[in-house]
Motif scaffolding. Structure first.
Motif, PDB file in Angstrom:
ATOM      1  N   ALA A  66       0.816  -1.211   0.000  1.00 61.04           N
ATOM      2  CA  ALA A  66       0.000   0.000   0.000  1.00 61.04           C
ATOM      3  C   ALA A  66       0.854   1.268   0.000  1.00 61.04           C
ATOM      4  CB  ALA A  66      -0.936  -0.001   1.204  1.00 61.04           C
ATOM      5  N   VAL A  67       1.974   1.240   0.718  1.00 59.12           N
ATOM      6  CA  VAL A  67       2.804   2.447   0.819  1.00 59.12           C
ATOM      7  C   VAL A  67       3.853   2.529  -0.280  1.00 59.12           C
ATOM      8  CG1 VAL A  67       2.484   2.447   3.320  1.00 59.12           C
ATOM      9  CG2 VAL A  67       4.519   1.363   2.341  1.00 59.12           C
ATOM     10  N   HIS A  68       3.946   1.507  -1.106  1.00 60.41           N
ATOM     11  CA  HIS A  68       4.984   1.472  -2.140  1.00 60.41           C
ATOM     12  C   HIS A  68       4.894   2.666  -3.081  1.00 60.41           C
ATOM     13  CE1 HIS A  68       7.960  -0.187  -4.852  1.00 60.41           C
ATOM     14  NE2 HIS A  68       7.116  -0.034  -5.871  1.00 60.41           N
ATOM     15  N   GLY A  69       3.672   3.043  -3.399  1.00 59.93           N
ATOM     16  CA  GLY A  69       3.508   4.129  -4.368  1.00 59.93           C
ATOM     17  C   GLY A  69       3.423   5.509  -3.758  1.00 59.93           C
ATOM     18  N   LEU A  70       3.582   5.638  -2.461  1.00 56.05           N
ATOM     19  CA  LEU A  70       3.502   6.943  -1.814  1.00 56.05           C
ATOM     20  C   LEU A  70       4.782   7.740  -2.029  1.00 56.05           C
ATOM     21  CD1 LEU A  70       1.883   5.950   1.616  1.00 56.05           C
ATOM     22  CD2 LEU A  70       0.747   6.775  -0.448  1.00 56.05           C
ATOM     23  N   ASP A  71       4.612   9.042  -2.086  1.00 58.06           N
ATOM     24  CA  ASP A  71       5.776   9.905  -2.287  1.00 58.06           C
ATOM     25  C   ASP A  71       6.600  10.016  -1.007  1.00 58.06           C
ATOM     26  OD1 ASP A  71       5.006  10.406  -4.889  1.00 58.06           O
ATOM     27  OD2 ASP A  71       3.795  12.159  -4.344  1.00 58.06           O
ATOM     28  N   ALA A  72       5.900   9.978   0.127  1.00 59.73           N
ATOM     29  CA  ALA A  72       6.605  10.136   1.394  1.00 59.73           C
ATOM     30  C   ALA A  72       7.367   8.865   1.763  1.00 59.73           C
ATOM     31  CB  ALA A  72       5.619  10.479   2.509  1.00 59.73           C
ATOM     32  N   LYS A  73       8.449   9.036   2.491  1.00 63.85           N
ATOM     33  CA  LYS A  73       9.235   7.912   2.963  1.00 63.85           C
ATOM     34  C   LYS A  73       8.534   7.287   4.159  1.00 63.85           C
ATOM     35  CE  LYS A  73      12.736   5.152   3.697  1.00 63.85           C
ATOM     36  NZ  LYS A  73      12.984   3.980   2.832  1.00 63.85           N
ATOM     37  N   VAL A  74       8.262   6.002   4.066  1.00 67.29           N
ATOM     38  CA  VAL A  74       7.588   5.280   5.142  1.00 67.29           C
ATOM     39  C   VAL A  74       8.554   4.243   5.713  1.00 67.29           C
ATOM     40  CG1 VAL A  74       5.641   3.804   5.762  1.00 67.29           C
ATOM     41  CG2 VAL A  74       5.347   5.606   4.053  1.00 67.29           C
ATOM     42  N   PRO A  75       8.741   4.217   7.025  1.00 67.46           N
ATOM     43  CA  PRO A  75       9.661   3.226   7.618  1.00 67.46           C
ATOM     44  C   PRO A  75       9.205   1.800   7.324  1.00 67.46           C
ATOM     45  CG  PRO A  75       9.078   4.938   9.205  1.00 67.46           C
ATOM     46  CD  PRO A  75       8.162   5.114   8.029  1.00 67.46           C
ATOM     47  N   ASP A  76      10.149   0.899   7.305  1.00 63.12           N
ATOM     48  CA  ASP A  76       9.822  -0.505   7.091  1.00 63.12           C
ATOM     49  C   ASP A  76       8.929  -1.019   8.220  1.00 63.12           C
ATOM     50  OD1 ASP A  76      11.346  -0.538   4.814  1.00 63.12           O
ATOM     51  OD2 ASP A  76      13.147  -1.255   5.844  1.00 63.12           O
ATOM     52  N   SER A  77       8.052  -1.942   7.876  1.00 65.03           N
ATOM     53  CA  SER A  77       7.152  -2.520   8.867  1.00 65.03           C
ATOM     54  C   SER A  77       7.935  -3.387   9.847  1.00 65.03           C
ATOM     55  CB  SER A  77       6.078  -3.368   8.177  1.00 65.03           C
ATOM     56  OG  SER A  77       5.323  -4.078   9.121  1.00 65.03           O
ATOM     57  N   VAL A  78       7.562  -3.303  11.114  1.00 67.18           N
ATOM     58  CA  VAL A  78       8.188  -4.131  12.141  1.00 67.18           C
ATOM     59  C   VAL A  78       7.110  -4.937  12.887  1.00 67.18           C
ATOM     60  CG1 VAL A  78      10.183  -2.628  12.493  1.00 67.18           C
ATOM     61  CG2 VAL A  78       8.087  -2.221  13.803  1.00 67.18           C
ATOM     62  N   THR A  79       5.966  -5.123  12.255  1.00 66.31           N
ATOM     63  CA  THR A  79       4.843  -5.759  12.939  1.00 66.31           C
ATOM     64  C   THR A  79       5.182  -7.151  13.461  1.00 66.31           C
ATOM     65  OG1 THR A  79       2.530  -6.428  12.722  1.00 66.31           O
ATOM     66  CG2 THR A  79       3.898  -6.721  10.785  1.00 66.31           C
ATOM     67  N   GLU A  80       6.034  -7.879  12.726  1.00 64.87           N
ATOM     68  CA  GLU A  80       6.350  -9.231  13.176  1.00 64.87           C
ATOM     69  C   GLU A  80       7.254  -9.244  14.404  1.00 64.87           C
ATOM     70  OE1 GLU A  80       9.725  -8.216  10.350  1.00 64.87           O
ATOM     71  OE2 GLU A  80       7.604  -7.775  10.602  1.00 64.87           O
ATOM     72  N   LYS A  81       7.778  -8.079  14.781  1.00 69.60           N
ATOM     73  CA  LYS A  81       8.660  -7.993  15.943  1.00 69.60           C
ATOM     74  C   LYS A  81       7.980  -7.346  17.149  1.00 69.60           C
ATOM     75  CE  LYS A  81      12.718  -7.572  12.941  1.00 69.60           C
ATOM     76  NZ  LYS A  81      13.866  -6.710  12.547  1.00 69.60           N
ATOM     77  N   VAL A  82       6.779  -6.834  16.954  1.00 67.88           N
ATOM     78  CA  VAL A  82       6.065  -6.174  18.053  1.00 67.88           C
ATOM     79  C   VAL A  82       5.318  -7.223  18.873  1.00 67.88           C
ATOM     80  CG1 VAL A  82       4.263  -4.521  18.658  1.00 67.88           C
ATOM     81  CG2 VAL A  82       5.781  -4.066  16.715  1.00 67.88           C
ATOM     82  N   PRO A  83       5.611  -7.343  20.162  1.00 67.27           N
ATOM     83  CA  PRO A  83       4.941  -8.358  20.995  1.00 67.27           C
ATOM     84  C   PRO A  83       3.430  -8.103  21.057  1.00 67.27           C
ATOM     85  CG  PRO A  83       6.875  -7.473  22.115  1.00 67.27           C
ATOM     86  CD  PRO A  83       6.613  -6.590  20.934  1.00 67.27           C
ATOM     87  N   LEU A  84       2.658  -9.157  21.003  1.00 62.05           N
ATOM     88  CA  LEU A  84       1.221  -9.037  21.151  1.00 62.05           C
ATOM     89  C   LEU A  84       0.875  -8.676  22.586  1.00 62.05           C
ATOM     90  CD1 LEU A  84       0.043 -12.165  19.122  1.00 62.05           C
ATOM     91  CD2 LEU A  84      -0.001  -9.787  18.376  1.00 62.05           C
ATOM     92  N   LEU A  85      -0.314  -8.146  22.801  1.00 62.52           N
ATOM     93  CA  LEU A  85      -0.759  -7.789  24.132  1.00 62.52           C
ATOM     94  C   LEU A  85      -0.723  -9.022  25.035  1.00 62.52           C
ATOM     95  CD1 LEU A  85      -1.897  -5.348  25.687  1.00 62.52           C
ATOM     96  CD2 LEU A  85      -4.185  -6.224  25.185  1.00 62.52           C
ATOM     97  N   GLY A  86      -0.015  -8.909  26.135  1.00 64.14           N
ATOM     98  CA  GLY A  86       0.099 -10.030  27.063  1.00 64.14           C
ATOM     99  C   GLY A  86       1.345 -10.866  26.866  1.00 64.14           C
ATOM    100  N   ALA A  87       2.124 -10.547  25.822  1.00 61.93           N
ATOM    101  CA  ALA A  87       3.328 -11.340  25.555  1.00 61.93           C
ATOM    102  C   ALA A  87       4.507 -10.936  26.432  1.00 61.93           C
ATOM    103  CB  ALA A  87       3.731 -11.211  24.085  1.00 61.93           C
TER     104      ALA A  87
END
Length: 260
Positions: A66-87
């Motif tokens: 989704a962000v590939h075509g945006l003009d602004a620089k978007v940081p890389d996703s880190v969702t797989e490294k964010v602990p889930l609630l309660g982790a």
């Protein structure tokens, strides 16, 4: 089996559709469980295939697309490294389960159950038990769950109806032979003070849940999906709880409206 199983032995059934990507093989067991990300039209990102256990990878790929075509620089996703609630702190608490059981007057198996459901958020559930020891007792009709879990569903997890608790915040509706009907009375009494229910609302909630179960059972007798869906929707929506507010000065009401 020495003692053959019958339909009466079935306690719960999990069933669903697999969103598999189409392929040359006719056997669904051979189709890929992988997902694919596509741009069918400009501005629309679609994820096809995949499975529940890889939802975070799917989310990362979808956002990256989704962000590939945006003009602004978007940081890389880190969702797989964010602990889930309660982790956070879960392993340490699991290691201390015997101490927790002794401190709160519960069997260690109960602590393991709560840890598997709430992780490090277990402290919030145990606080309810410390405040009211009766909440540490098993729930009527569903003894695998504690009464505190019913209260917690409304006080901390946003449940607003009996159906929310028995069918979604817990698995009582699919883990008990009677689909949670045996828990209706006690669960409703536990939820009433938390949600401010009147006696009339309590009765509406109980009646709605029982009708929901009846509708589900009726739907399973239908010959096809269309008639089954129609039967399942036969239970009317529960009448929402109405809140009555006393008149207040305009300055006092304005912030509340904004919050809503």
């Amino acid at each position: 089996l020495e003692q053959p199983l019958t339909h009466a032995d079935v306690e719960g059934v999990y069933a669903g559709l697999r969103p598999l990507l189409s392929g040359e093989s006719e056997s669904t067991s051979k189709l890929s469980r992988e997902h694919a990300v596509a741009h069918p039209v400009p501005g629309l990102v679609v994820v096809a295939g995949g499975k529940y256990t890889t939802y975070r990878v799917m989310a990362k790929d979808a956002v990256d697309a989704a962000v590939h075509g945006l003009d602004a620089k978007v940081p890389d996703s880190v969702t797989e490294k964010v602990p889930l609630l309660g982790a956070e702190g879960f392993k340490a608490l699991l290691n201390a389960r015997h101490r927790l059981a002794a401190e709160h007057g519960l069997h260690v198996a109960r602590i393991e159950h709560l840890l598997s459901r709430y992780g490090s958020m277990i402290d919030e559930v145990l606080a309810l038990v410390d405040e009211d020891p009766t909440l540490g007792e098993p729930l009527a009709g569903a003894p695998d769950y504690l009464r505190a879990e019913i209260v917690y569903a409304a006080s901390h997890e946003g449940a607003r109806h009996l159906e929310d608790v028995l069918a979604r915040r817990t698995r009582i509706s699919i883990e008990t032979f009677d689909r949670g009907v045996g828990s209706v009375e006690e669960a409703a009494r536990l939820l009433a003070p938390v949600l401010g229910w009147s006696d009339e609302q309590v009765e509406r909630e109980k009646e709605h849940y029982r009708k929901r179960v009846d509708a589900e059972r009726e739907s399973q007798k239908m010959p096809d999906d269309e008639t089954a869906d129609a039967a399942r929707m036969g239970a009317p929506e529960v009448v929402p709880l109405q809140f009555l507010a006393t008149p207040r000065p305009a300055r006092a009401i304005a912030p509340q409206r904004k919050a809503q």
